[in-house]
Design an enzyme around this catalytic site. Structure first.
Site, short mmCIF file in Angstrom:
data_model
loop_
_atom_site.label_atom_id
_atom_site.label_comp_id
_atom_site.label_asym_id
_atom_site.label_seq_id
_atom_site.Cartn_x
_atom_site.Cartn_y
_atom_site.Cartn_z
CG ASP A 49 -2.12 0.69 1.05
OD1 ASP A 49 -1.94 1.94 0.61
OD2 ASP A 49 -3.14 0.42 1.69
CB THR A 90 -6.55 1.78 -0.49
OG1 THR A 90 -5.44 2.47 -0.08
CG2 THR A 90 -6.30 0.36 -0.19
CE LYS A 173 -4.93 1.19 4.33
NZ LYS A 173 -4.75 2.40 3.42
CG ASP A 364 -2.83 0.62 -2.68
OD1 ASP A 364 -1.59 0.82 -2.46
OD2 ASP A 364 -3.52 0.52 -1.62
CG HIS A 365 -2.20 4.58 -3.70
ND1 HIS A 365 -1.21 4.94 -2.74
CD2 HIS A 365 -3.22 3.84 -2.97
CE1 HIS A 365 -1.82 4.52 -1.54
NE2 HIS A 365 -2.99 3.97 -1.59
CG HIS A 498 -2.65 8.15 -2.19
ND1 HIS A 498 -3.80 7.31 -2.23
CD2 HIS A 498 -2.26 7.76 -1.06
CE1 HIS A 498 -4.39 6.82 -1.15
NE2 HIS A 498 -3.48 6.88 -0.29
#
Length: 558
Positions: A49, A90, A173, A364-365, A498
């Site tokens: 992440d 996310t 998460k 995820d970014h 982000h």
């Protein structure tokens, strides 16, 4: 006579060609690893992440040989890999990695978004029809992938193996476990730190925790990480990052300055109990412990049908948000993650066997440098107030159309019109969209604006417009989309975030390693939606049902 002879010779030649072709088809495949299976017995998907690509290169001289470098040296490195849609969050990130398509198709348009049909914000993984398992009576387990509208590569594996192939999702998460595991997973587990720090699930998957999870929780594994967080190596050697005490960093409640060490036992009561572990490097270590327990407890990779373990390392995101991408805290988190990966890979060697599994690792970014830091370096950047924008637009529409109620919601860079009010006033929604576009383009720090009408009637092939379009769901998205100036964010003046379509948010690692993977690298542009098709091709299963990416052929053997 000559004609007959020629036909006869041609017939013999064709028979020989067919014979050679049949021999080639029946020749068994060979592999460079003596104990490798024809197909992987286990696929491990790793999503880190908020991992920028340059974390691979920036910290390279301090990584061990058994973690990131094992994948870099012996696997395939897609060095120019990007997200191709907006927003880079996310929920959409995990969904896009595993569905092989973008939010316009899979429907996960943000982590949270305004649902214009029920008139309230919804969370990408929430499901009020489910109940918590492992922490009864709490909201934390009321989760499922029901808002994701397409299949994942994990779903396709389940379908292809007649449900014999197991799929398990794991993350700190909930959304990092639920979305990758797909709709038909055997299980998805996430961390709940409010009490003693347990791993929980949802009734969507099962009515009680499996024995191995109960045993893991009963052993109080989280407790061993409730200790001071200091740097793994001498902090003076962390020259790849900014100084330890920096005005660009946030810190934990109860700690005056963002400097090592962090006394977690003394800080935990003011920071959510065991939830404080999420925001430290130890959250990744705990995730690794649990992943290894799942590997053994579920007996993954132990039969003829390929299994899938989807792991998301969430703590990197929490640390990045709090301390920023240039902090010593983020560097230490990645150096410790490297050791955790080494531990995970060693467990895979032991339990599944070298050459019998395949791994991909991505993010995820990524994340932007702290804009206040960039400003001090005279690099264009800034901060943006959504609340001030809403006040301005409500005043503008009231002056133009005589109503303060034409905007229903502003979120995720999208404006949702109140269509009931539009109809009551007998106005044209398209006219209001165009008026808002003109007004927004004149507003400071907004660089681009696109209306619903434009995004649904035109096709963009490159740039920010194409990224917006790939992230735009006709059913779920708003009526006007706006893009802030580069490195301009709606966030605090400390820490990173982000969400944009610019390189600092889109450029993420993509590494493949193991069974069926070539050794090498490429600078050719690849996109995040290529991952699921590549794994589908490797496993020789159907692509996810809305996949728009393409297999990365150069990464695959044969």
């Amino acid at each position: 006579m000559k004609k007959v002879i020629i036909l006869s010779l041609l017939s013999v030649f064709l028979v020989q060609c067919i014979s050679v072709k049949q021999k080639v088809k029946t020749t068994p495949k060979t592999t460079s690893v003596s104990n490798a299976t024809a197909k992987p017995k286990l696929v491990i998907g790793i999503v880190v992440d908020q991992m920028r690509y340059d974390y691979l290169t920036r910290f390279d001289n301090k990584y061990s040989e058994g973690g990131f470098k094992r994948m870099l040296n012996d696997g395939y490195n897609c060095k120019n890999n990007h997200y191709n849609y907006i927003p880079t969050y996310t929920g959409p990130g995990h969904a896009s990695v595993y569905t092989g398509t973008t939010p316009e198709n899979h429907g996960i348009i943000a982590n949270n978004w305004y649902d214009k049909y029920i008139k309230k914000s919804v969370y990408c993984a929430s499901d009020e029809s489910q109940s918590s398992v492992g922490v009864e009576g709490k909201w934390a387990g009321k989760m499922s992938p029901h808002r994701m509208q397409t299949t994942t590569v994990t779903d396709q594996l389940r379908l292809d193996t007649q449900q014999r192939g197991k799929v398990i999702g794991i993350a700190i998460k909930d959304r990092g476990a639920v979305l990758p595991a797909g709709h038909s997973a055997n299980g998805a587990y996430w961390f709940y730190g409010k009490d003693k720090g347990n791993w929980i699930t949802s009734t969507y998957y099962r009515s009680d925790l499996p024995t191995w999870v109960k045993e893991f929780n009963a052993a109080d594994e989280a407790e061993k990480y409730m200790k001071p967080w200091n740097t793994l190596y001498d902090i003076n050697t962390y020259t790849e990052s900014d100084k330890d005490l920096s005005k660009y960093e946030g810190t934990f409640k109860g700690k005056a300055n963002p400097v090592f060490p962090y006394d977690l036992p003394n800080l935990k009561d003011e920071n959510g109990g065991f939830d404080i572990l999420k925001g430290t490097a130890f959250g990744n270590s705990l995730t690794t412990d649990f992943a290894i327990a799942a590997l053994k407890g579920e007996q993954l990779g132990q039969d003829a049908d390929t299994d899938f373990l989807a792991i998301s390392y969430s703590s990197t995101d929490y640390v990045g948000h709090k301390f920023g991408v240039n902090s010593k805290e983020i560097q230490d988190t990645y150096l410790r993650l490297d050791k955790d990966l080494e531990r995970l890979f060693a467990a895979l060697d032991q339990e599944v066997g070298k050459g019998n599994y395949t791994i991909f690792l991505t993010a995820d970014h990524a994340a932007v440098h702290v804009p206040s830091y960039l400003q001090d370096l005279k690099i264009p950047s800034g901060y943006f107030s959504n609340s001030e924008l809403k006040t301005h637009l409500v005043d503008f529409l009231n002056t133009s159309y005589g109503s303060e109620d034409l905007i229903e919601n502003i979120s995720n860079g999208q404006i949702f019109l109140n269509h009931t009010e539009v109809k009551r006033l007998k106005l044209s929604a398209t006219d209001i969209e165009n008026a808002l576009q003109t007004e927004l383009l004149a507003y400071d720090q907004i660089s681009k604006v696109y209306t619903r009408t434009t995004l649904t009637s035109s096709e963009f092939n490159h740039g920010i417009a194409a990224a917006l379009q790939k992230g735009f769901s006709q059913k779920r998205s708003g009526d006007v989309c706006f893009v802030l100036d580069i490195a301009t964010i709606s966030y605090s003046r400390t820490g990173s975030t982000h969400g944009s379509g610019f390189n600092y948010d889109t450029h993420v690692p993509l590494l493949f390693y193991g069974n069926g993977i070539q050794q090498g690298e490429t600078l050719q542009r690849t996109v995040i939606t290529d991952i699921a098709p590549t794994i589908s091709a490797l496993l020789e299963i159907s692509l996810p049902n809305a996949a728009t990416g393409n297999p990365i052929q150069a990464a695959l053997k044969n």
